[in-house]
Design a protein around this motif. Structure first.
Motif, PDB file in Angstrom:
ATOM      1  N   ALA A 248      42.777 -13.960 -47.048  1.00 21.26           N
ATOM      2  CA  ALA A 248      42.665 -13.134 -45.845  1.00 21.26           C
ATOM      3  C   ALA A 248      42.562 -11.655 -46.195  1.00 21.26           C
ATOM      4  O   ALA A 248      41.979 -10.881 -45.446  1.00 21.26           O
ATOM      5  N   ILE A 249      43.133 -11.270 -47.335  1.00 23.54           N
ATOM      6  CA  ILE A 249      43.163  -9.845 -47.665  1.00 23.54           C
ATOM      7  C   ILE A 249      41.851  -9.412 -48.322  1.00 23.54           C
ATOM      8  O   ILE A 249      41.242  -8.430 -47.901  1.00 23.54           O
ATOM      9  N   THR A 250      41.409 -10.145 -49.334  1.00 16.98           N
ATOM     10  CA  THR A 250      40.242  -9.671 -50.091  1.00 16.98           C
ATOM     11  C   THR A 250      38.933 -10.325 -49.660  1.00 16.98           C
ATOM     12  O   THR A 250      37.862  -9.884 -50.074  1.00 16.98           O
ATOM     13  N   HIS A 251      38.981 -11.394 -48.852  1.00 16.77           N
ATOM     14  CA  HIS A 251      37.748 -12.017 -48.334  1.00 16.77           C
ATOM     15  C   HIS A 251      37.987 -12.373 -46.873  1.00 16.77           C
ATOM     16  O   HIS A 251      38.161 -13.544 -46.532  1.00 16.77           O
ATOM     17  N   GLN A 252      38.000 -11.355 -46.042  1.00 17.61           N
ATOM     18  CA  GLN A 252      38.361 -11.573 -44.631  1.00 17.61           C
ATOM     19  C   GLN A 252      37.456 -12.638 -43.987  1.00 17.61           C
ATOM     20  O   GLN A 252      36.246 -12.600 -44.158  1.00 17.61           O
ATOM     21  N   PHE A 253      38.076 -13.573 -43.247  1.00 22.66           N
ATOM     22  CA  PHE A 253      37.283 -14.678 -42.683  1.00 22.66           C
ATOM     23  C   PHE A 253      37.378 -14.744 -41.164  1.00 22.66           C
ATOM     24  O   PHE A 253      37.088 -15.780 -40.557  1.00 22.66           O
ATOM     25  N   CYS A 254      37.802 -13.643 -40.522  1.00 22.51           N
ATOM     26  CA  CYS A 254      38.046 -13.687 -39.066  1.00 22.51           C
ATOM     27  C   CYS A 254      36.798 -14.073 -38.271  1.00 22.51           C
ATOM     28  O   CYS A 254      36.907 -14.698 -37.213  1.00 22.51           O
ATOM     29  N   SER A 255      35.609 -13.724 -38.757  1.00 24.47           N
ATOM     30  CA  SER A 255      34.404 -13.995 -37.959  1.00 24.47           C
ATOM     31  C   SER A 255      34.171 -15.501 -37.815  1.00 24.47           C
ATOM     32  O   SER A 255      33.465 -15.929 -36.914  1.00 24.47           O
ATOM     33  N   GLY A 256      34.780 -16.300 -38.705  1.00 19.26           N
ATOM     34  CA  GLY A 256      34.614 -17.753 -38.596  1.00 19.26           C
ATOM     35  C   GLY A 256      35.889 -18.437 -38.124  1.00 19.26           C
ATOM     36  O   GLY A 256      35.996 -19.666 -38.224  1.00 19.26           O
ATOM     37  N   CYS A 257      36.839 -17.678 -37.588  1.00 18.36           N
ATOM     38  CA  CYS A 257      38.140 -18.267 -37.225  1.00 18.36           C
ATOM     39  C   CYS A 257      37.972 -19.282 -36.093  1.00 18.36           C
ATOM     40  O   CYS A 257      37.330 -19.006 -35.086  1.00 18.36           O
ATOM     41  N   ASN A 258      38.572 -20.465 -36.276  1.00 20.14           N
ATOM     42  CA  ASN A 258      38.406 -21.541 -35.281  1.00 20.14           C
ATOM     43  C   ASN A 258      39.734 -21.965 -34.672  1.00 20.14           C
ATOM     44  O   ASN A 258      39.827 -23.009 -34.072  1.00 20.14           O
ATOM     45  N   ARG A 259      40.800 -21.162 -34.859  1.00 18.34           N
ATOM     46  CA  ARG A 259      42.125 -21.677 -34.544  1.00 18.34           C
ATOM     47  C   ARG A 259      42.950 -20.812 -33.600  1.00 18.34           C
ATOM     48  O   ARG A 259      42.734 -19.604 -33.497  1.00 18.34           O
ATOM     49  N   VAL A 260      43.894 -21.471 -32.939  1.00 26.68           N
ATOM     50  CA  VAL A 260      44.946 -20.783 -32.210  1.00 26.68           C
ATOM     51  C   VAL A 260      46.269 -21.449 -32.574  1.00 26.68           C
ATOM     52  O   VAL A 260      46.279 -22.517 -33.196  1.00 26.68           O
ATOM     53  N   ARG A 261      47.365 -20.838 -32.172  1.00 26.48           N
ATOM     54  CA  ARG A 261      48.688 -21.327 -32.575  1.00 26.48           C
ATOM     55  C   ARG A 261      49.611 -21.443 -31.371  1.00 26.48           C
ATOM     56  O   ARG A 261      49.577 -20.588 -30.480  1.00 26.48           O
ATOM     57  N   LEU A 262      50.453 -22.471 -31.402  1.00 25.45           N
ATOM     58  CA  LEU A 262      51.473 -22.627 -30.373  1.00 25.45           C
ATOM     59  C   LEU A 262      52.822 -22.501 -31.071  1.00 25.45           C
ATOM     60  O   LEU A 262      53.115 -23.263 -31.999  1.00 25.45           O
ATOM     61  N   THR A 263      53.642 -21.525 -30.635  1.00 23.50           N
ATOM     62  CA  THR A 263      54.950 -21.374 -31.281  1.00 23.50           C
ATOM     63  C   THR A 263      55.895 -22.455 -30.758  1.00 23.50           C
ATOM     64  O   THR A 263      55.626 -23.112 -29.749  1.00 23.50           O
ATOM     65  N   ALA A 264      57.040 -22.576 -31.431  1.00 26.08           N
ATOM     66  CA  ALA A 264      58.015 -23.598 -31.027  1.00 26.08           C
ATOM     67  C   ALA A 264      58.501 -23.363 -29.597  1.00 26.08           C
ATOM     68  O   ALA A 264      58.901 -24.297 -28.913  1.00 26.08           O
ATOM     69  N   THR A 265      58.438 -22.124 -29.140  1.00 26.17           N
ATOM     70  CA  THR A 265      58.884 -21.820 -27.771  1.00 26.17           C
ATOM     71  C   THR A 265      57.736 -21.872 -26.775  1.00 26.17           C
ATOM     72  O   THR A 265      57.883 -21.448 -25.633  1.00 26.17           O
ATOM     73  N   GLY A 266      56.580 -22.349 -27.215  1.00 22.18           N
ATOM     74  CA  GLY A 266      55.499 -22.583 -26.268  1.00 22.18           C
ATOM     75  C   GLY A 266      54.641 -21.375 -25.959  1.00 22.18           C
ATOM     76  O   GLY A 266      53.978 -21.324 -24.917  1.00 22.18           O
TER      77      GLY A 266
END
Ligand code: SAM
Ligand code: SF4
Length: 328
Positions: A248-266
């Motif tokens: 993530a630091i030296t080869h940023q890949f945000c333009s191809g990001c396919n994900r989202v996250r759900l925390t334990a608290t929703g």
């Protein structure tokens, strides 16, 4: 589901707990941790309800994480429920492996598709220093169980190492796991300045690659996985498995990001570095109907930040949770 940048969001990481049986120094503090209260954590029924809604929106790949997901009681029950959800094609787990040997049979029985096992070193003392627990033998028991399952093609296995100055002497020994085992990838994940990670210098892909090439010869690029994550794979002469880099630091890949996250608290988090997102637990528990929750998910995904800004210091919108609360 497309976001405003035109990225297709098809992958959801679900943190099932903020608890953990290790205390990795770049992830959790040693003491003074304030745990989330149990009533604030989504129940399995709530998670399954949300998974059903996410699947309607095109999420077909799910990963359970934490904290340590295997410390939550009866995790195979949750995996089984997610596997039964129409539209979900793949369910994996990210674990430190401490409880894996005992739980792997039940996970395989319910059809877990992949295990990512975090392992930063094969040296007992160093493991105890990094994780603050003298538990390498338990992680290795988990690793061996997972290697056997991968060898018989019952799951995909990836070993994840965060390279640091401390474990530099272990990059080659860890990569040998991919040399000696088919269907097994060893991946090096650049440390991100999130939570306690900000206090440690990141050792880069280039440094790891150089060390591996000195030991094994020139890296051979592997075909990019279709629709896969941010990892770029290589192999080396005589290797059965592959070595991956998530940089993530030296080869940023945000333009191809396919994900989202759900925390334990929703809380639905749309980018690792930002607080951006929506409180789905609040909507679930105040009786909002499914249509309202679907609309809230779509609206949050629309607003998914375009990219991280690890190189430009802190921002007032930045995430303040630690990695065990986010799920990595
Ligand atoms: N306890 C499980 C485990 O360790 O695999 C799952 C949760 S842990 C937060 C998920 C992954 O995040 C681990 O591989 C860990 O090494 C990684 N991680 C934690 N803090 C990180 C950071 N600041 N940058 C990059 N990876 C990090
Ligand atoms: Fe626990 Fe995983 Fe964080 Fe280590 S990296 S403290 S195992 S949640």
């Amino acid at each position: 589901m497309l976001d405003r940048q035109g990225r297709e969001i098809s992958y959801l990481r679900i943190s099932v707990t903020d608890r953990c049986d290790l205390r990795c120094r770049y992830c959790m503090p040693e003491n003074g941790i304030s745990w989330v209260e149990h009533r604030e954590i989504l129940t399995y029924e709530e998670i399954l309800h949300l998974v059903g809604l996410f699947a309607q929106l095109g999420i077909h790949r799910i990963r359970l994480t934490g904290g340590e997901p295997l410390v939550r009681q009866d995790l195979p029950r949750l995996v089984a429920g997610i596997k039964r959800t129409p539209g979900v094609r793949w369910v994996g787990l990210t674990t430190n492996g401490i409880l894996l040997k005992e739980q792997l049979p039940a996970l395989l029985d319910v059809g877990v598709d992949g295990i990512n096992l975090s392992l930063d070193t094969l040296d007992r003392q160093q493991y105890a220093a990094i994780t603050r627990r003298d538990a390498l033998y338990r992680a290795l028991n988990g690793l061996n169980a997972a290697l056997s399952a991968a060898a018989s093609d019952r799951l995909t296995l990836k070993i994840n190492c965060v390279p640091t100055a401390e474990n530099a002497g272990q990059w080659v020994p860890l990569a040998r796991i991919a040399r000696d085992n088919e269907r097994t990838d060893v991946r090096f994940i650049e440390l991100m300045p999130i939570g306690l990670g900000a206090e440690f210098p990141c050792r880069t892909e280039a440094e790891v690659r150089a060390a591996l090439e000195t030991a094994f010869g020139p890296a051979i690029p592997c075909p990019q996985e279709h629709g896969g994550g941010p990892s770029r794979y290589v192999t080396f002469p005589g290797f059965r498995g592959r070595v991956g880099f998530i940089s993530a630091i030296t080869h940023q890949f945000c333009s191809g990001c396919n994900r989202v996250r759900l925390t334990a608290t929703g809380f639905l988090k749309t980018c690792l570095q930002y607080r951006a997102g929506v409180d789905l637990r609040g909507l679930l528990r105040n009786g909002s109907g499914d249509q309202a929750i679907l609309a809230a998910i779509e609206a949050a995904v629309q607003e998914k930040p375009a990219a991280h800004h690890f190189h430009t210091g802190r921002d007032t919108e930045d995430e303040t949770r630690t990695m065990n609360q986010i799920g990595g």
